[in-house]
Design a protein around this motif. Structure first.
Motif, PDB file in Angstrom:
ATOM      1  N   LYS A 149      -0.902  -0.230  -3.685  1.00  0.00           N
ATOM      2  CA  LYS A 149       0.106   0.420  -4.274  1.00  0.00           C
ATOM      3  C   LYS A 149      -0.080   0.641  -5.720  1.00  0.00           C
ATOM      4  N   GLU A 150      -0.587  -0.929  -6.075  1.00  0.00           N
ATOM      5  CA  GLU A 150      -1.441  -0.870  -7.919  1.00  0.00           C
ATOM      6  C   GLU A 150      -1.420   0.142  -8.323  1.00  0.00           C
ATOM      7  N   LEU A 151      -2.398   0.976  -7.103  1.00  0.00           N
ATOM      8  CA  LEU A 151      -3.235   1.480  -8.144  1.00  0.00           C
ATOM      9  C   LEU A 151      -3.078   2.855  -8.234  1.00  0.00           C
TER      10      LEU A 151
ATOM     11  N   PRO B  17      -4.043   3.598  -0.083  1.00  0.00           N
ATOM     12  CA  PRO B  17      -4.885   2.698  -1.186  1.00  0.00           C
ATOM     13  C   PRO B  17      -3.433   2.030  -2.028  1.00  0.00           C
TER      14      PRO B  17
ATOM     15  N   HIS C 197       0.989  -0.981  -0.237  1.00  0.00           N
ATOM     16  CA  HIS C 197      -0.367   0.179  -0.005  1.00  0.00           C
ATOM     17  C   HIS C 197       1.105   0.640  -0.033  1.00  0.00           C
ATOM     18  N   SER C 198       0.177   2.722  -0.569  1.00  0.00           N
ATOM     19  CA  SER C 198       0.915   3.969  -0.816  1.00  0.00           C
ATOM     20  C   SER C 198       0.977   4.181   1.024  1.00  0.00           C
TER      21      SER C 198
ATOM     22  N   THR D 289      -1.900   5.494  -6.719  1.00  0.00           N
ATOM     23  CA  THR D 289      -2.223   7.347  -6.259  1.00  0.00           C
ATOM     24  C   THR D 289      -1.362   7.603  -4.731  1.00  0.00           C
TER      25      THR D 289
END
Lengths: 414, 414
Positions: free
Chosen positions: B351-353, B349, B126-127, B355
């Motif tokens: 990580k692959e999103l 969100p 995740h971000s 954003t």
């Protein structure tokens, strides 16, 4: 002096090529620079841009403003040879409008008080004022039609007055101070020097795209309130002579002129300006003060040494007083269109006095954030005297329109 | 996490040497950095200072803040290897207080939206949020007790919430932004990340010398107004769950909690935040946009390309709306001590999103200038949820005192 408006009209009419206009500045610099020393560094050859309202306009940039193509030395050996990566936003505004940055103009160290080598274009035995010494002198000597300076106390209006040029310190934050070496973030304001008020309006129009600067003409019958700022101390006779000449010309040209007093809260704001300035300078210049103390220019160093004890409490109280002053100053403008006052205590001080003059008639207006325009009025002993036109916050076009009125009134009365 | 307050107490008591405290951070970085990637560059060895309230405190500095001893790359290839001459004032405030600058933390390009390589310390899938990605993650991973970030929309409070750390975005202009790469001069605000509210208070006390940050303890029976910011769009259930848990804990601990509405003028201010931000970004980043357009990170470049047409008129109108919002928000605080709202729309969100999450619950408060503190509340699916405590402009100690109350209330209710 070179008028930006004149150049624009001639270029627009096809009577002058943009490149020829730049050459005119380069030649004027070649002729005058050795006697004026306005530049820290400059382009030996420079081309005009092909388009934009400022094509053909050579501009000098005060050397505390970042430029990608010239070093930016802050008037200090600490930044000798320092090369920023990018242009400050105000420089980009000029370049996007077509201007040619011709060089960097001298500044007192970090825009404080230590004199630069620059000489007054009207008499080399006198100071050009400061801290925007080179920008005022470069325009006054007819080397460039436009130059940028900055004002924290009186660093635009005062040198403009001493060098006999028009200048505007716009409303606070109309021009960004990003990329400008900070002295006081609540006070630092970017300003413009030009031959006349019309030139300043055209410069601001081109830089900002704000249409309110289009076609600024002399206002008719302005209501002018004269503020002598007795709280700021006495003036020399030459400054009073300039103010009276401006009043007389304005009245003859149809202005209504009355003397106005400013409320106590505004006088208080004048008093606390140095607290805000010096408290913030200690933070803005913290690295230089802690790490390079001995290399700071002596007058600035002494001033910082003397103010090291200012507390957050004193600063907060000063800011409260500043806010109250701003509110009450707003009411003064209910009865008048502009205020009129001295631009400086007298003519430019002699060079051997090693001072750039005193900002005591300017600093209140920097703190209040109002737009101020210097209008050259007359000469005393061969040295220029100017007056300062001050409009309501945000009414920069109004300040310029009254400045234009005054210029025309003075031209008629001479 | 490493608590600044704990370190200070142990150093003060002679139980821990300042150097040992720095070594603790260096070792934690050695262990955790490969999984978190919070740093752009860092000191491989570092010494504590001998004195000052922050001796032994290792601090991470967001890489848009100038440092004399580390490059400052702005998260952009345009500034790769860029070495400022001086430390920004906020860095000097830390150094003068005895802190050790341990390295530079990742930032999205120019503190905008393009994600950095940093991973969420609670789950590498995740971000960590942004734009102060590295500072939030470095504190959240227990690598440093203190880090600096900046917020223009939601770049301090949001990553703090995602990384489960305390953070304060202080009142606008309490900390100078001099030497911080500008995105929007009306919005950019320097903030602090720490383990708990007490740590933030001690950091601010040491940096500013403002005695109002001494001995901040949990306030008793605060009046809390809950603002759900429906005008900012819907939240995820996890965010609502966090807010309700905070409300319940606060009520049990003696707070009076009521739902409050904000006036229409404040909602309008939320709406126009992007106009001010984007108009100023076009000026602040004018050189990069004109001269290095293709090298600007893609999300930021797209955002700048899309907003190139904003006019001074739209900007002036937005500023007027902002001022009106500020006035009317002041009245909301007549009935409550603080406002309480979401710190982010949900958990961090994936990580692959690609954003860093959405600042929609933060941007209003950045524009209003009020102090905001993130308080971690609970975890949902292993990822932290925080709530945001907002006090009246200038009442940063009050925001921290209620944050501390909430931390203690949540500790009891767990």
């Amino acid at each position: 002096m070179i008028s930006l408006a004149d150049l624009q009209r001639r270029i627009e009419a096809g009577e002058l090529s943009p490149d020829a206009a730049i050459v005119q500045s380069l030649e004027a610099i070649e002729t005058r620079e050795k006697d004026v020393r306005a530049f820290v560094c400059r382009a030996s050859s420079a081309k005009a841009q092909a388009s934009g309202p400022l094509r053909g306009i050579a501009v000098g940039i005060k050397d505390i403003i970042d430029t990608a193509d010239f070093p930016t030395e802050m008037g200090s050996q600490i930044y000798r040879g320092w090369q920023p990566r990018s242009d400050a936003p105000v420089v980009m505004m000029l370049k996007r409008a077509g201007a040619t940055i011709i060089g960097k103009t001298t500044t007192t160290a970090f825009a404080s008080r230590d004199p630069t080598p620059t000489l007054n274009p009207h008499n080399p035995g006198h100071s050009p004022g400061g801290s925007s010494s080179g920008s005022a002198a470069a325009v006054g000597a007819g080397m460039v039609p436009l130059a940028l300076g900055t004002q924290t106390g009186g660093s635009v209006i005062r040198p403009a007055a001493y060098c006999g040029v028009a200048a505007i310190k716009p409303s606070f934050r109309m021009l960004p101070t990003v990329g400008v070496k900070c002295y006081s973030w609540a006070l630092d304001t970017v300003g413009l020097f030009g031959a006349r008020a019309e030139d300043l309006a055209r410069g601001l129009l081109a830089m900002t795209g704000r249409t309110e600067f289009s076609d600024i003409v002399a206002v008719r019958s302005p209501r002018i309130g004269v503020v002598r700022q007795d709280f700021a101390g006495p003036v020399e006779p030459a400054a009073e002579q300039g103010l009276q000449a401006a009043i007389k010309a304005a009245e003859r040209a149809g202005a209504s002129v009355e003397t106005v007093d400013v409320p106590e809260a505004v006088r208080e704001a004048w008093r606390i300006h140095p607290i805000i300035q010096d408290f913030e300078a200690h933070r803005a210049l913290a690295w230089e003060f802690s790490e390079r103390h001995d290399e700071i220019a002596p007058m600035l160093r002494a001033s910082l040494d003397a103010t090291v004890g200012l507390t957050p409490k004193e600063y907060d109280e000063a800011r409260r007083i500043g806010r109250r002053g701003r509110r009450e100053l707003g009411e003064v403008f209910e009865g008048v269109d502009v205020l009129l006052t001295y631009s400086a205590p007298g003519t430019a001080p002699a060079k051997e006095l090693a001072t750039t003059g005193d900002p005591r008639y300017n600093r209140l207006w920097t703190l209040m954030g109002n737009p101020c325009v210097n209008v050259p009025v007359l000469k005393v002993g061969g040295l220029p005297i100017g007056v300062q036109v001050i409009a309501r916050f945000g009414n920069d076009p109004g300040a310029l329109a009254v400045a234009r009125f005054l210029e025309e009134a003075l031209a008629k009365s001479n």
